[in-house]
Design a protein around this motif. Structure first.
Motif, PDB file in Angstrom:
ATOM      1  N   TYR A  48      -5.528  -5.808 -27.477  1.00 18.46           N
ATOM      2  CA  TYR A  48      -4.988  -6.548 -28.925  1.00 18.46           C
ATOM      3  C   TYR A  48      -5.301  -7.601 -30.257  1.00 18.46           C
ATOM      4  CZ  TYR A  48      -0.755  -7.542 -32.294  1.00 18.46           C
ATOM      5  OH  TYR A  48      -0.567  -8.003 -32.996  1.00 18.46           O
ATOM      6  N   PRO A  49      -5.551  -8.411 -29.350  1.00 16.53           N
ATOM      7  CA  PRO A  49      -6.131  -9.561 -30.689  1.00 16.53           C
ATOM      8  C   PRO A  49      -7.624  -9.126 -31.339  1.00 16.53           C
ATOM      9  CG  PRO A  49      -5.185 -10.205 -28.575  1.00 16.53           C
ATOM     10  CD  PRO A  49      -5.624  -9.045 -28.033  1.00 16.53           C
ATOM     11  N   VAL A  80       8.937 -13.250 -40.760  1.00 12.13           N
ATOM     12  CA  VAL A  80       7.316 -13.711 -41.393  1.00 12.13           C
ATOM     13  C   VAL A  80       7.539 -13.735 -43.248  1.00 12.13           C
ATOM     14  CG1 VAL A  80       5.620 -11.881 -40.536  1.00 12.13           C
ATOM     15  CG2 VAL A  80       7.313 -10.689 -41.396  1.00 12.13           C
ATOM     16  N   SER A 124      11.836  -8.146 -43.398  1.00 17.73           N
ATOM     17  CA  SER A 124      10.681  -8.923 -42.690  1.00 17.73           C
ATOM     18  C   SER A 124      11.392 -10.361 -43.333  1.00 17.73           C
ATOM     19  CB  SER A 124       9.730  -8.764 -43.793  1.00 17.73           C
ATOM     20  OG  SER A 124       9.447  -9.001 -45.300  1.00 17.73           O
ATOM     21  N   TYR A 162       1.857 -16.142 -43.358  1.00 15.03           N
ATOM     22  CA  TYR A 162       0.330 -16.878 -42.576  1.00 15.03           C
ATOM     23  C   TYR A 162      -0.074 -17.485 -43.564  1.00 15.03           C
ATOM     24  CZ  TYR A 162       2.205 -14.047 -39.160  1.00 15.03           C
ATOM     25  OH  TYR A 162       3.153 -13.365 -37.938  1.00 15.03           O
ATOM     26  N   TYR A 210      11.994  -8.036 -36.905  1.00 15.32           N
ATOM     27  CA  TYR A 210      11.787  -7.422 -38.139  1.00 15.32           C
ATOM     28  C   TYR A 210      11.027  -6.164 -37.685  1.00 15.32           C
ATOM     29  CZ  TYR A 210       7.109 -10.135 -37.811  1.00 15.32           C
ATOM     30  OH  TYR A 210       6.264 -10.962 -37.337  1.00 15.32           O
ATOM     31  N   GLN A 261       8.228 -17.080 -36.421  1.00 18.43           N
ATOM     32  CA  GLN A 261       9.092 -16.941 -37.061  1.00 18.43           C
ATOM     33  C   GLN A 261       9.713 -15.739 -38.140  1.00 18.43           C
ATOM     34  OE1 GLN A 261       6.508 -18.652 -38.050  1.00 18.43           O
ATOM     35  NE2 GLN A 261       5.159 -17.520 -39.510  1.00 18.43           N
ATOM     36  N   ARG A 304       6.843 -13.162 -29.979  1.00 19.67           N
ATOM     37  CA  ARG A 304       5.251 -13.212 -30.209  1.00 19.67           C
ATOM     38  C   ARG A 304       4.497 -13.778 -30.983  1.00 19.67           C
ATOM     39  NH1 ARG A 304       9.822 -10.924 -33.948  1.00 19.67           N
ATOM     40  NH2 ARG A 304       9.671 -12.875 -34.796  1.00 19.67           N
ATOM     41  N   HIS A 360      -2.838  -9.698 -38.125  1.00 24.88           N
ATOM     42  CA  HIS A 360      -1.735  -9.805 -38.401  1.00 24.88           C
ATOM     43  C   HIS A 360      -1.496 -10.061 -39.620  1.00 24.88           C
ATOM     44  CE1 HIS A 360      -2.346 -12.953 -35.679  1.00 24.88           C
ATOM     45  NE2 HIS A 360      -1.787 -13.207 -36.367  1.00 24.88           N
ATOM     46  N   PRO A 397       2.607  -6.125 -32.688  1.00 24.57           N
ATOM     47  CA  PRO A 397       2.232  -6.307 -31.482  1.00 24.57           C
ATOM     48  C   PRO A 397       3.304  -5.568 -30.889  1.00 24.57           C
ATOM     49  CG  PRO A 397       2.488  -8.372 -31.591  1.00 24.57           C
ATOM     50  CD  PRO A 397       2.947  -7.883 -32.413  1.00 24.57           C
ATOM     51  N   PHE A 440       0.954 -13.328 -28.081  1.00 24.48           N
ATOM     52  CA  PHE A 440       0.358 -12.352 -29.313  1.00 24.48           C
ATOM     53  C   PHE A 440      -0.420 -12.979 -30.515  1.00 24.48           C
ATOM     54  CE2 PHE A 440       2.339 -10.629 -26.482  1.00 24.48           C
ATOM     55  CZ  PHE A 440       2.011 -10.206 -24.975  1.00 24.48           C
ATOM     56  N   GLY A 441       0.037 -13.691 -30.597  1.00 26.30           N
ATOM     57  CA  GLY A 441      -1.364 -14.579 -31.904  1.00 26.30           C
ATOM     58  C   GLY A 441      -0.121 -14.556 -33.368  1.00 26.30           C
ATOM     59  N   PRO A 442       0.999 -13.536 -34.197  1.00 23.74           N
ATOM     60  CA  PRO A 442       2.184 -13.461 -34.819  1.00 23.74           C
ATOM     61  C   PRO A 442       2.839 -14.837 -34.526  1.00 23.74           C
ATOM     62  CG  PRO A 442       1.590 -11.395 -34.202  1.00 23.74           C
ATOM     63  CD  PRO A 442       0.877 -11.816 -32.965  1.00 23.74           C
ATOM     64  N   GLY A 443       2.996 -15.398 -35.762  1.00 23.47           N
ATOM     65  CA  GLY A 443       4.297 -16.845 -35.917  1.00 23.47           C
ATOM     66  C   GLY A 443       5.423 -15.902 -35.341  1.00 23.47           C
ATOM     67  N   VAL A 460       1.365 -13.220 -49.671  1.00 21.43           N
ATOM     68  CA  VAL A 460       2.259 -15.100 -48.359  1.00 21.43           C
ATOM     69  C   VAL A 460       1.331 -14.695 -47.569  1.00 21.43           C
ATOM     70  CG1 VAL A 460       3.780 -15.764 -49.363  1.00 21.43           C
ATOM     71  CG2 VAL A 460       4.438 -14.292 -47.404  1.00 21.43           C
ATOM     72  N   ASN A 461       0.863 -13.112 -47.060  1.00 18.36           N
ATOM     73  CA  ASN A 461      -0.049 -12.850 -45.891  1.00 18.36           C
ATOM     74  C   ASN A 461       0.608 -12.224 -45.328  1.00 18.36           C
ATOM     75  OD1 ASN A 461      -2.381 -13.077 -47.646  1.00 18.36           O
ATOM     76  ND2 ASN A 461      -2.009 -14.715 -46.984  1.00 18.36           N
ATOM     77  N   ALA A 462       1.756 -11.756 -44.905  1.00 13.14           N
ATOM     78  CA  ALA A 462       2.913 -12.202 -44.033  1.00 13.14           C
ATOM     79  C   ALA A 462       2.409 -10.341 -43.090  1.00 13.14           C
ATOM     80  CB  ALA A 462       4.638 -11.513 -44.845  1.00 13.14           C
TER      81      ALA A 462
END
Ligand SMILES: Cc1cc2nc3c(=O)[nH]c(=O)nc-3n(C[C@H](O)[C@H](O)[C@H](O)COP(=O)(O)OP(=O)(O)OC[C@H]3O[C@@H](n4cnc5c(N)ncnc54)[C@H](O)[C@@H]3O)c2cc1C
Ligand code: SF4
Lengths: 148, 539
Positions: free
Chosen positions: B388-389, A117, B47, A122, B52, A115, A107, B324, B360, A110-113, B199-201
């Motif tokens: 994608y990004p 979520v 999540s 974030y 997830y 861990q 992950r 994301h 992704p 490509f940007g996401p962490g 938390v902006n997940a």
């Protein structure tokens, strides 16, 4: 279930579906998606193992050692198999994407962490009211835009 | 088996069922809610898992046909271009909803008068406004006041950050001279009344493990249960019972967790099973008095099914958009093309919604609500690294006009795990909708380019997102005339005086906004009307 030789072919197929980046930053799917993922994928598809068997059989009908071929040859063969058995091939592609991108180590490439979520999420900086005021000013200036 | 009778029986523990119960609490009547699903703890939301995203394609899919859990009922959508999605459990579909929270607009309630299409609602915006406000307070809504697309209203919490993606698109809208506004969301931008802020997940569809999202599981249900409302889970209602002599509902038959059929008697029955579940139950409740299903003398039960058909256009920008990060459904909303404009080739309108981009895996599999994986091979590498990004997208969310042939019926073969006939959906896009989608796609392209997109991604065909049956409306519509509506102006069935409906099935038209703030406002309004008429309720 799958022999060593079949697993080698499967891994090479996966490397063509999601190839590594030329600079090696992003690994190909062969090194990331374990066969175990496909074996436990019955919750995502009716017969994942059966579909992969059909694709493997299609590949081995065209070459004795898929892994030894160079990339253009492998792609050529996979395109033929995709045309011959589109549904099984599509399922393999889909599961390959699922197995690959579900890996935490993939992950962040490509940007996401890496861990989960939650709970951390974030950090997104709050926007100042000045910024929002400035951005919305032209909208406010145009005035009311609804009917009653 | 029979149980002790109750005063008020609510079927369905989702958004509307919870809201109407809250409204009625002060009457101190004896309440019972029957819910076919289970409670789910925030500790069980996917999540929190390392992998997830996988849950979206299995146990936490929004599509009950994919989940296939015991509490889900299958839906036959073979004759539809959109399949309904939901969650069956305490909180209903607010467990996996995305909490975008726009209100309907004054004109949405008057489409016949203003535009000569569909019917006017028996209630209007002004009548519902206090209930919107009441509900917003209960749910916790973030947003920016002063939106010129609405009569003014206050919001308790400041907007969720619109992020780089929202700012970029906002600049595009400003360059075009078009309306946009930070989205109202039922998501906490600050810690509020004992609940934690977002938390902006970015995975709101997988349940909000922070408790920031205003699902009924976090908002209404804790209050209701503390106040002593009985909630019986794993109880699936199969039939509404009506007394032949009085013509009143006497209660329901339901399958309990023991698998046996129980009878529950009640003075008042309130349906809150959503726009597919409620008509399904009414149609399945046949008797000599109601051979076509209870409260269906008009033949309107199940008809006029409305979704919000949608399509998307994405722009590829020069810098990463971090799509994301932040709640999924909401960054900004443009209502530039919402109201009817006689110069366009359609009536009514649509919104341009900027959600965030997805994670992704979901992107690689085609996007949220779509099954269309991106190509494999070298192109895959290119798309994931170079596209994608950098994505920011807009969805064109159209108003769906009511059409009698779009409907829910009972499937002659398919059943749920208790043997109750499954709903069958017959639905096709109206010509007006197709024209709106086309128009919206072109406007979305223009604004994305104005925002600086270097490339656009869109489909050339007329397809809409398949798993986008998030909003299910119109199948037991409100109206003054019992010949062409199922419930009256306050949610009471014309044909059965003590049977009420409070979910989205009573919508007369759909508007072009997500419906849940209106569904809950309506449920509170119906609750208020019940209280106002409590002494002569059955007359
Ligand atoms: C993925 C997704 C995203 C969404 N995003 C948004 C959004 O951003 N904004 C928005 O406004 N809306 C959104 N929605 C829609 C929103 O969730 C619904 O509008 C809302 O939950 C409808 O409320 P309801 O009470 O009518 O039905 P629900 O909340 O669905 O509740 C119905 C309940 O009835 C129960 N039930 C059904 N039949 C029976 C039976 N026979 N016996 C017992 N119980 C039964 C079900 O199990 C369920 O719990 C989304 C929905 C989904 C699925
Ligand atoms: S993004 Fe915010 S609202 Fe959505 S699930 Fe995460 S914490 Fe909840």
């Amino acid at each position: 279930m799958w022999s060593e030789a079949e697993l080698r072919v499967l891994s090479s197929i996966l490397d063509e579906l999601i190839p590594a980046s030329p600079d090696g930053r992003v690994p190909g799917a062969g090194a990331v998606v374990a066969a175990e993922f496909f074996r436990s994928a019955a919750q995502y598809a009716v017969d994942p193992v059966g579909a992969i068997d059909v694709v493997l059989a299609g590949v081995s009908a065209m070459t004795e050692d898929f892994s030894a071929l160079d990339r253009p040859e492998r792609i050529e063969i996979l395109k033929v198999v995709e045309t011959e058995t589109p549904e099984n091939f599509a399922l393999l592609v889909r599961l390959a994407y699922m197995g690959y991108y579900s890996r935490p180590e993939i992950r962040p490439l490509f940007g996401p962490g890496a861990q989960p979520v939650h709970p951390r999420g974030y950090t997104v900086p709050d926007e100042s009211s000045e910024l929002i005021d400035r951005l919305t000013k032209p909208v406010r200036q145009r005035g009311r835009c609804y009917r009653t | 088996m029979q149980n002790d009778p109750v005063d008020v029986l609510v079927v369905g523990a989702g958004a509307s069922g919870a809201a109407v119960l809250w409204s009625l609490l002060e009457t101190r009547m004896k309440f019972l809610c029957l819910e076919q699903g289970l409670r789910i703890s925030d500790m069980d939301f996917p999540s929190r898992d390392a992998d997830y995203e996988l849950a979206r394609y299995g146990r936490f899919s929004c599509d009950p046909n994919v989940r296939g859990l015991k509490q889900d009922y299958p839906i036959n959508s073979d004759e539809s271009c959109i399949t309904p999605v939901n969650w069956n459990g305490v909180g209903g579909s607010t467990i996996n909803f995305l909490a975008h929270w726009p209100r309907m607009k004054p004109s949405d309630f008057r489409t016949a008068t203003l535009d000569g299409v569909a019917e006017d609602w028996p209630v209007d915006y002004a009548r519902l406004e206090p209930f919107y406000e009441m509900n917003d307070r209960n749910v916790g809504v973030s947003g920016l006041g002063g939106n010129p697309a609405y009569p003014n209203y206050a919001l308790d919490l400041p907007p969720i950050p619109i992020g780089k993606l929202g700012q970029t698109l906002a600049n595009g809208f400003n360059r075009m001279g078009w309306h946009w506004w930070p989205s109202d969301v039922a998501i906490l931008s600050q810690d509020h009344e004992g609940r934690q802020k977002c938390v902006n997940a970015g995975t709101c569809d997988l349940g909000c493990a922070a408790g920031a999202k205003g699902g009924a599981n976090f908002t209404y249900w804790p209050i209701l249960e503390n106040a002593g409302v009985e909630l019986r889970t794993e109880c699936r209602v199969r039939e509404i019972l009506v007394d032949k002599g009085t013509g009143l509902a006497t209660g329901v038959l339901y399958h309990g967790p023991d698998g046996r059929v129980h009878e529950q008697r009640a003075e008042l029955v309130i349906m809150a099973c959503n726009g597919v579940g409620t008509p399904r139950l009414l149609l399945n409740s046949r008797s000599g008095m109601f051979p076509e299903g209870v409260a269906n003398r008009s033949g309107m039960v199940g008809r006029n099914l409305m979704f919000h058909p949608l399509t998307g256009v994405s722009g590829v920008f020069d810098e990463p958009m971090k799509g994301h990060e932040g709640p999924m459904a909401c960054s900004i909303l443009s209502q530039e093309f919402y109201e009817t404009d006689p110069d366009r080739n359609f009536v009514r309108g649509y919104g341009l919604h900027s959600g965030r981009s997805t994670t992704p895996m979901t992107f690689a599999l085609g996007g949220y609500g779509i099954d269309d994986p991106i190509p494999w091979g070298n192109q895959h590498r290119f798309i994931m690294d170079d596209i994608y990004p950098y994505l920011a997208g807009l969805t064109v969310v159209t108003e769906d006009l009511p059409e009698g042939h779009n409907r829910v019926t009972l499937d002659p073969v398919l059943t749920d795990s208790d043997g109750i006939p499954a709903p069958k959906i017959s639905y096709r896009l109206g010509e007006n909708t197709k024209r709106m989608l086309e128009h919206g796609k072109e406007r979305a392209k223009e604004v994305l380019l104005a925002a600086g997109a270097r490339k656009l991604l869109f489909k050339d065909d007329n397809t809409v997102w398949w798993r986008a049956g998030w909003h299910q409306m119109g199948t037991c519509r409100m109206g003054h005339d019992p010949r062409n509506s199922v419930v009256d102006g306050w949610g009471r069935c014309h044909d059965v005086k003590n049977l009420f409906i409070v979910d989205g099935s009573i919508f007369v038209t759909s508007g072009a906004v997500n419906p849940t703030s209106t569904i809950q406002a309506l449920a509170l309004y119906v609750g208020e009307c019940i209280k106002d008429n409590i002494y002569n309720l059955f007359e």
